[in-house]
Structures are given as structure tokens and as C-alpha cells.
Design a protein around this motif. Structure first.
Motif, PDB file in Angstrom:
ATOM      1  N   GLY A   7     -28.839  -8.491 -15.752  1.00 43.53           N
ATOM      2  CA  GLY A   7     -29.090  -9.161 -17.026  1.00 43.53           C
ATOM      3  C   GLY A   7     -28.031 -10.210 -17.345  1.00 43.53           C
ATOM      4  O   GLY A   7     -26.873  -9.881 -17.563  1.00 43.53           O
ATOM      5  N   GLY A   8     -28.442 -11.451 -17.334  1.00 44.51           N
ATOM      6  CA  GLY A   8     -27.545 -12.563 -17.671  1.00 44.51           C
ATOM      7  C   GLY A   8     -27.855 -13.011 -19.082  1.00 44.51           C
ATOM      8  O   GLY A   8     -28.390 -14.097 -19.321  1.00 44.51           O
ATOM      9  N   GLY A   9     -27.520 -12.159 -20.038  1.00 41.92           N
ATOM     10  CA  GLY A   9     -27.649 -12.528 -21.448  1.00 41.92           C
ATOM     11  C   GLY A   9     -26.244 -12.607 -22.016  1.00 41.92           C
ATOM     12  O   GLY A   9     -25.256 -12.687 -21.278  1.00 41.92           O
ATOM     13  N   TYR A  13     -22.932 -11.760 -19.439  1.00 42.19           N
ATOM     14  CA  TYR A  13     -21.925 -12.746 -18.988  1.00 42.19           C
ATOM     15  C   TYR A  13     -20.535 -12.403 -19.520  1.00 42.19           C
ATOM     16  O   TYR A  13     -19.545 -12.627 -18.833  1.00 42.19           O
ATOM     17  N   GLU A  30     -29.990 -12.190 -12.913  1.00 38.64           N
ATOM     18  CA  GLU A  30     -30.746 -12.527 -14.130  1.00 38.64           C
ATOM     19  C   GLU A  30     -32.199 -12.807 -13.741  1.00 38.64           C
ATOM     20  O   GLU A  30     -32.472 -13.530 -12.781  1.00 38.64           O
ATOM     21  N   LYS A  31     -33.091 -12.217 -14.539  1.00 38.49           N
ATOM     22  CA  LYS A  31     -34.536 -12.296 -14.257  1.00 38.49           C
ATOM     23  C   LYS A  31     -35.082 -13.738 -14.291  1.00 38.49           C
ATOM     24  O   LYS A  31     -35.948 -14.109 -13.523  1.00 38.49           O
ATOM     25  N   ASN A 108     -24.959 -18.525 -25.254  1.00 38.58           N
ATOM     26  CA  ASN A 108     -25.354 -18.044 -23.926  1.00 38.58           C
ATOM     27  C   ASN A 108     -24.794 -18.967 -22.840  1.00 38.58           C
ATOM     28  O   ASN A 108     -24.224 -18.512 -21.848  1.00 38.58           O
ATOM     29  N   PHE A 125     -29.907 -16.222 -10.226  1.00 38.74           N
ATOM     30  CA  PHE A 125     -31.018 -16.364 -11.181  1.00 38.74           C
ATOM     31  C   PHE A 125     -32.325 -15.933 -10.501  1.00 38.74           C
ATOM     32  O   PHE A 125     -32.388 -15.792  -9.271  1.00 38.74           O
ATOM     33  N   GLU A 128     -35.030  -9.984 -10.519  1.00 36.76           N
ATOM     34  CA  GLU A 128     -35.410  -8.961 -11.514  1.00 36.76           C
ATOM     35  C   GLU A 128     -35.086  -7.564 -10.999  1.00 36.76           C
ATOM     36  O   GLU A 128     -35.511  -7.190  -9.888  1.00 36.76           O
ATOM     37  N   ASP A 163     -29.497  -5.578 -19.495  1.00 29.39           N
ATOM     38  CA  ASP A 163     -30.782  -6.266 -19.377  1.00 29.39           C
ATOM     39  C   ASP A 163     -31.651  -6.125 -20.629  1.00 29.39           C
ATOM     40  O   ASP A 163     -32.882  -6.143 -20.540  1.00 29.39           O
TER      41      ASP A 163
END
Ligand code: FAD
Length: 456
Positions: A7-9, A13, A30-31, A108, A125, A128, A163
Motif C-alpha cells: 500500500g503506497g498511501g 510512504y 502499490e496497487k 501523498n 506501482f 496488488e 493497504d
């Protein structure tokens, strides 16, 4: 030591930055594609409020100054009637404290850039998370290569589930019976963002305030932007959105009747342009969800390696503006605990368990605060007794600064654990109720005595 962040939210990060600082080699999966490649006109971002709990971790990682440069402080809240009358005005803190209005997208990208600039962080990127093997310490991600869907399984010493509310890692924990308790709720309310533009290069509402239109069944919350516009978040049940978005006529009727002041500030053409009523909508309202679970980690006889942070652990309704702040605080607390253990397989396992067991009650308390705050924002803020309670709290805080602390100050401007804040607020409520009834008796008893004396 190798760490994987799913999860790259916002939280993912920030966690990557902390892990890199603590000597881990980090892979973030990241999805979705890289948000920096998106054209700005393709979407609009909501604004978030950053408060003390979130500022501390950003400061620790050296990012607070750059975030503050792009933010606008809000020192209090103005509650409006639809027609433009002011219903109430409160300051957030007793000592001029402020929360910061920040763009979610800007935050973000800021955090992504910070993580991306670190040598020991790799960001993947379009990957998932699908599966976790909690005993082997592996996670499987899907990705596309030459138009073909592929999967890869990675090994690490530590896996972070950042995530979000619909977390795949949490779903795996639930499926494999690692959770004792899970409560996921879809709420009646949805949200959609909108913009009040600047006029003649000036703010159209008072700059350093959060502006709220409490309408009982729905609410509009507006926060200032550096370009002198205000970002608004309209939160309401789906059927009201559906009626509003049916046609241009229904859209204009809604804004003219319910939120006339904003209707005038934005203008008819702009509202139609923003909401595209009657057309297939690129920006359909998003549903609010909330989630409580316990514990936040997957225990394993082979050693604990998987832990949830941020919304994956405790998604909450947004009315207190504390979801991101609580997530950032998770990161700080987890690394404080990790520091007290050796960064070895055993140390990581012990830190994960200690964090998970100590943090759950705070995540749950913050969720409860957020849920209760909905009623305040939607209706209580316009009532006289709400403003009276605010003044009583302020006065008592001035007289007893260390003994009486208003709820908002505890939640937004202190670092006390949220579960402790909840206890304090409960006791303060009880004291005020007791004082109110005592006062009533104090006035009523002499009155009755006089009455009985007159009547003989
Ligand atoms: P997210 O931001 O949801 O990030 C999760 C990331 O994981 C996403 O990038 C997603 O694409 C990715 N992902 C999902 N599934 C997978 C998968 N299977 N594999 C790989 N990647 C995956 N908080 C505040 O503090 N202040 C506010 O004022 C505030 N206002 C809000 C207003 C609204 C309307 C809403 C909805 C929320 C608000 N919040 C606020 C809450 C805040 O947005 C969240 O708490 C915060 O975004 C949580 O960050 P996160 O990184 O945990 O999750």
C-alpha cells in the motif's frame, strides 16, 4: 533486514521512510499507477486536516516544514446556516492552536517523493497484494507484464499492511483466523468533493477557519487552499446525492434551497461544470466505511512478521479529521517500540506483538470519537447548548488548565493515548451533569420552600 510495505498511501510512504531510517531495505507495493503521472485536471483532491498527532511523525522524518509550506492553518470553526447567517463560531484551542488544511494529493506526493528519494526504498506501482503466508513469511502480488497478468511471491523479515480500509492483508488475516474481532461497516453517508473558487484573487470566506454547513441529514465542510480557493467535502446519504445529480434543474434547486450562500459563491455555471448532473459521472460519490479489528498483527509460531497500520487497522468516519493523524501516530509508536527491541527476527516479532496489543484500544477509541463527532458537525454545532458547553469547557480550562481539558484539545492538540482521552472526556461529562443537577436542586429546593411557605 528486508521489509515489504503493501500500500503506497499516506501511511505506507511514511512507514517506508521510517523503515529506511532504521536500516531496513524496503519494497513498497502499490496497487495503482504512479500518481505523479496523472494529469491534474483528471481529478480533484479532498483536503485533510493535519494536527499535532500527525505533525510529530512528519517532523521526525524531516518532512514537516515542506508540508507546512503547502498548508493553511485553521484556528477554529464557523458554522453557517444555508442562507448565510452565522450560527456559531469557536476557536479550536485555548492558546491559539491550529490544525493545518492540506491537500490529500499534495501530501501523498510529498511522502512518495520522500520515500522515493531514499536509496534503500524501492517502489513498485501496479502491484496488488493477493495472498499472505504468515508462517513462511511471504506475500504474493499480481502485476501486468506485456499485457499478461503475472504473480510474484516475495520473502521479507517484516510485512506492513498499509493497504487502506479495504486491506487485502487484513482480509488474509481474517480468512486465516488470525483476528479475534472484526467490525467493518458501510455507512449510510457518501462523500463528494467540490471547490469554492477564489474571487479577484481573494478568499471568499474567512481564510483561517474551517467552514461547516450543518444540515442535520448532511453536512458540507470547507477548508482553505493556498491558491485562495476552498476545497469542500459534501457528506450525505446516497439518495440525496442521486436526487441532486439527476439534472441541472435538480442540482441548482438543491444548492439554491439548501446551501444558498455557497451557491452564490460558486455560481450556477461552475456548479454544473463541477458536478456534471445527468451525465455519466466521472466523480461519483464514495461511500464512507469504518473498521475496527483486534489484534493488528498475525501471530505465528514461526515469529510475527505481519502488522497492520493506518486505515487497514482502524478506518474511521472522517468527521474528526483524525484518520491520517492516527495512522501517522501508528508509524511513530511502532518505531518507538521497535527501537526498544533489537532489529532481529525475535526483536521484530516481539515489537509487532507489543505494538498491536497496546495500540488497538487507541484505534478503537479514536473511531468512537469520530463517530460521535458526526452528530456534532451535522447538527449540534448550530445549537445554543453546544456553544454554551464550549464556553463552559473553555472557562474551566482557563481556571484549571491541567485538570480540565476540552475534548478537542485532548484529541487534536495532545499526545495522550486516545483511550485515555476518552476516559477523561467521560469523567468531565459526568462532572458537568452532576454539577447541573446539583445546581438545579440548589435553586429548586429554596424555591419550593418559599412556595410551600406562601401556600401555608
Ligand atoms: P489509504 O490512504 O487508503 O492508502 C492505502 C493505499 O493502499 C492506497 O494507495 C491503495 O491504492 C493501496 N492498496 C489498496 N489495496 C491494495 C492492495 N491489495 N495491494 C497494494 N496496494 C493496495 N484524516 C485526517 O487525519 N484528517 C482529515 O481531515 C481527514 N479527512 C477525511 C475526509 C474524507 C472524506 C475521508 C474519506 C477521509 C479523511 N481522512 C482524514 C482519513 C484519511 O484519508 C485516511 O485515514 C488516510 O488516507 C489513511 O491512510 P492509509 O495510507 O492508511 O490508507
Amino acid at each position: 533486514m528486508k521489509a515489504v510495505v503493501a500500500g503506497g498511501g499516506l501511511v505506507g510512504y511514511l512507514e517506508a521512510c521510517y523503515l529506511a531510517r532504521d536500516g531496513f531495505t524496503v519494497d513498497v507495493y502499490e496497487k495503482y499507477p504512479d500518481p505523479r503521472d496523472r494529469k491534474p485536471e483528471c481529478f480533484r483532491s479532498i483536503n485533510l486536516t493535519l494536527s499535532h498527532r500527525g505533525e510529530g511523525p512528519l517532523r521526525e522524518i524531516g518532512l514537516l516544514d515542506s508540508v507546512l509550506k503547502e498548508s493553511i492553518p485553521a484556528y477554529g470553526r464557523v458554522a453557517w446556516a444555508g442562507n448565510g447567517d452565522v450560527l456559531g463560531r469557536v476557536d479550536y484551542g485555548e492558546k491559539g492552536e491550529s490544525i493545518q488544511s492540506v491537500s490529500r494529493f499534495g501530501m501523498n506526493v510529498n511522502l512518495l517523493n520522500a520515500a522515493d528519494s531514499l536509496e534503500n526504498v524501492n517502489i513498485h506501482f501496479d502491484h496488488e497484494l493477493l495472498l499472505c503466508d504468515f508462517d513462511k513469511g511471504t506475500a504474493t502480488f499480481s502485476f501486468q507484464e506485456n499485457g499478461e497478468k503475472k504473480e510474484k511471491t516475495v520473502f521479507a523479515d517484516l510485512f506492513i499492511g498499509a493497504d487502506g480500509a479495504h486491506s487485502a492483508m487484513r482480509a488474509e488475516m481474517a480468512k486465516q483466523r488470525k483476528l479475534d474481532y472484526i467490525d467493518f461497516k458501510y455507512h449510510e453517508h457518501y462523500y463528494l468533493e467540490m471547490l469554492i473558487p477564489a474571487k479577484n484573487n481573494e478568499y471568499q470566506l474567512e481564510k483561517n477557519r474551517l467552514h461547516v454547513w450543518p444540515k442535520d441529514s448532511f453536512v458540507l465542510i470547507c477548508l482553505p487552499n493556498p491558491d485562495k480557493s476552498f476545497s469542500g467535502t459534501l457528506v450525505m446519504p446516497k439518495q440525496i446525492f442521486d436526487q441532486m445529480l439527476e439534472s441541472e434543474e435538480s442540482l441548482i434547486k438543491f444548492w439554491r434551497e439548501e446551501l444558498n450562500k455557497v451557491y452564490k459563491l460558486v455560481g450556477e455555471d461552475n456548479l454544473i461544470q463541477q458536478f456534471r448532473p445527468g451525465k455519466p459521472n466521472v466523480r461519483s460519490p464514495c461511500r464512507l466505511v469504518s473498521l475496527k479489528c483486534e489484534p493488528y498483527h498475525a501471530s505465528s509460531p514461526a515469529g510475527n512478521k505481519f502488522v497492520l497500520l493506518g486505515d487497514a487497522a482502524h478506518a474511521m468516519v472522517p468527521f474528526y479529521g483524525q484518520g491520517m493523524n492516527t495512522g501517522f501516530e501508528d508509524v511513530q509508536k511502532f518505531h518507538q517500540i521497535l527501537k526498544n527491541h533489537k532489529i532481529t527476527k525475535e526483536g521484530i516479532s516481539a515489537a509487532i506483538e507489543e505494538f498491536s496489543l497496546s495500540r488497538c484500544k487507541d484505534g478503537q477509541a479514536m473511531s468512537d470519537f469520530s463517530y460521535d463527532h458526526y452528530e456534532k458537525l451535522c447538527s449540534k454545532v448550530k445549537k445554543k447548548n453546544y456553544n454554551l458547553r464550549h464556553h463552559i469547557d473553555s472557562t474551566l480550562h482557563k481556571v484549571f488548565p491541567n485538570q480540565w481539558i476540552p475534548e478537542y484539545t485532548l484529541v487534536a492538540f495532545s499526545h495522550k493515548p486516545q483511550s485515555q482521552c476518552r476516559q477523561i472526556c467521560k469523567s468531565q461529562d459526568q462532572i458537568l451533569t452532576y454539577m447541573f443537577y446539583s445546581l438545579l436542586v440548589f435553586i429548586a429546593v429554596p424555591l419550593l420552600l418559599v412556595l410551600f411557605a406562601i401556600l401555608g
